[in-house]
Design an enzyme around this catalytic site. Structure first.
Site, PDB file in Angstrom:
ATOM      1  N   GLY A  49      48.134  43.615  29.106  1.00  0.00           N
ATOM      2  CA  GLY A  49      49.067  44.588  29.635  1.00  0.00           C
ATOM      3  C   GLY A  49      50.514  44.223  29.382  1.00  0.00           C
ATOM      4  N   CYS A  50      51.329  44.336  30.439  1.00  0.00           N
ATOM      5  CA  CYS A  50      52.759  44.084  30.320  1.00  0.00           C
ATOM      6  C   CYS A  50      53.080  42.625  30.018  1.00  0.00           C
ATOM      7  CB  CYS A  50      53.467  44.513  31.600  1.00  0.00           C
ATOM      8  SG  CYS A  50      53.341  46.286  31.950  1.00  0.00           S
ATOM      9  N   ALA A  51      52.161  41.716  30.327  1.00  0.00           N
ATOM     10  CA  ALA A  51      52.396  40.295  30.039  1.00  0.00           C
ATOM     11  C   ALA A  51      52.231  39.966  28.569  1.00  0.00           C
ATOM     12  CB  ALA A  51      51.438  39.428  30.862  1.00  0.00           C
TER      13      ALA A  51
END
Length: 386
Positions: free
Chosen positions: A137-139
């Site tokens: 995801g955003c990581a």
């Protein structure tokens, strides 16, 4: 001496403003019992504009997962190459000088990965290595920087291309009516980013150390429900408070590197929302201006998932960077709950121009060859033995 060079960013041409988002929510969910709360949460995100890969009327229609994924593949192939070309130009490299492509995306699926298509169509070597990252995801933006750094340490002199392609609007689900889903509908935007990490040379952020941290037993705080209709984004109400658990990990990594996390010269972090940044200021004892690049990304483009850290870093470059040698942080946060953290120093000039390249070790065969071809270096009556 791995250096993350200036990123290239592109956002789609279709724009939706905060006012339009609020009007849509009022029109689509007029009878929702928690509409007022959802509207306040959307307003409080600080997002003023977002860019969408399709016009809003097409975004709101759901043709099914097959149709959505077809749009993802078509638009990725249409939009990624130009961004890659600019990233290569920023790093002053050609496609054939790239040894690894890391492709990150959590908003569509392709197998083989888009990396294979890029290699076949953009002049990369056929032995270019591929690392697709799909489930962070955003990581994943921070993870891509860290894995590029690892590769350059393992293969000194290698060059890595990172590509982040996030079309978050393709995850819109009209039947998901929880407050978290309504908030997400007003928070996420679409973008494509690319950046090169050079094993030698280049200007930008010279990465010195990286690390990861997982908050135990938080797997269901940020997740996808994978159903017939595609990816259903699930956001727990506890997510905005995660910096209380992740900020110590940032401080620990900096301390292990003999740096003061509160005294760095630049901070490039994932902007999941305004509270993430506000809490980081609190727990790391920083002024709000420390995260001005991440706040600008959030305001102008929304949460663009893994592309946030590259967009924020590009803004640092646009501002003119910082003094040579200034210490800084790059961090991505996402599902897990996971933090991917990099520490680096600003390189205003190529590192190899200021630090002489260390000579490689000379083995017995090398020494024998040197002495055999240079008699003055070989004392009379001596021979070379292993």
């Amino acid at each position: 001496m791995a250096t993350l060079c200036r990123p290239a960013i592109a956002v789609p041409e279709h724009v939706i403003t905060l006012e339009q988002t609020l009007d849509l929510a009022r029109g689509l969910h007029a009878d929702h019992p928690q509409l007022g709360l959802a509207l306040r949460l959307i307003e409080n995100t600080g997002v003023r504009t977002r860019h969408l890969v399709q016009p809003i009327d097409e975004t709101l229609r759901h043709p099914g997962f097959t149709g959505r994924n077809a749009v993802y593949e078509r638009e990725a192939k249409r939009r990624v190459p130009e961004v890659v070309e600019r990233a290569l130009a920023n790093a002053e490299l050609s496609a054939r000088e790239i040894d690894l492509i890391i492709y990150v995306s959590c908003t569509g699926f392709m197998m083989p990965s888009l990396t294979a298509w890029l290699i076949n169509t953009m002049g990369f070597r056929s032995d270019t290595r591929q690392v697709p990252i799909a489930q962070l995801g955003c990581a994943a933006g921070g993870a891509a920087v860290n894995r590029a750094h690892d590769f350059c340490r393992a293969y000194p002199g290698a060059n890595v291309l990172i590509v982040a392609c996030e079309f978050c609007s393709l995850c819109y689900q009209p039947t998901d009516l929880g407050v978290g889903s309504l908030l997400s509908n007003g928070l996420f935007g679409d973008a494509v980013a690319a950046a090169v990490m050079r094993g030698r040379g280049g200007t930008g952020v010279h990465i010195e150390r990286n690390g990861s941290h997982l908050v135990p037993h938080t797997e269901d705080w940020i997740s996808y429900g994978v159903r017939d209709t595609g990816f259903h984004f699930q956001l727990d109400k506890r997510v905005p408070g995660t910096m209380e658990m992740l900020a110590p990990a940032l401080r620990t990594l900096a301390t292990e590197h003999s740096w003061d996390i509160s005294g760095l010269g630049f901070y490039i972090v994932h902007a999941g929302g305004p509270r993430i940044l506000d809490d980081l200021c609190h727990y790391l004892d920083l002024e709000p201006a420390a995260f001005r690049f991440s706040r600008a990304t959030l305001t102008e483009r929304g949460n663009i998932a893994s592309a946030v850290v590259f967009d924020a870093l590009a803004r640092l470059f646009e501002e003119g960077g910082v003094a040579d040698g200034t210490h800084g942080l790059i961090a991505g946060f996402g599902p897990g709950i996971t933090a991917e953290i990099s520490l680096g120093s600003w390189a205003a000039v190529p590192i190899e121009a200021t630090i002489p390249r260390r000579p490689r070790a000379i083995d017995v065969a090398d020494l024998a060859l040197v002495q055999a071809t240079t008699p003055l270096l070989r004392p009379a009556g001596t021979t070379i033995t292993e």
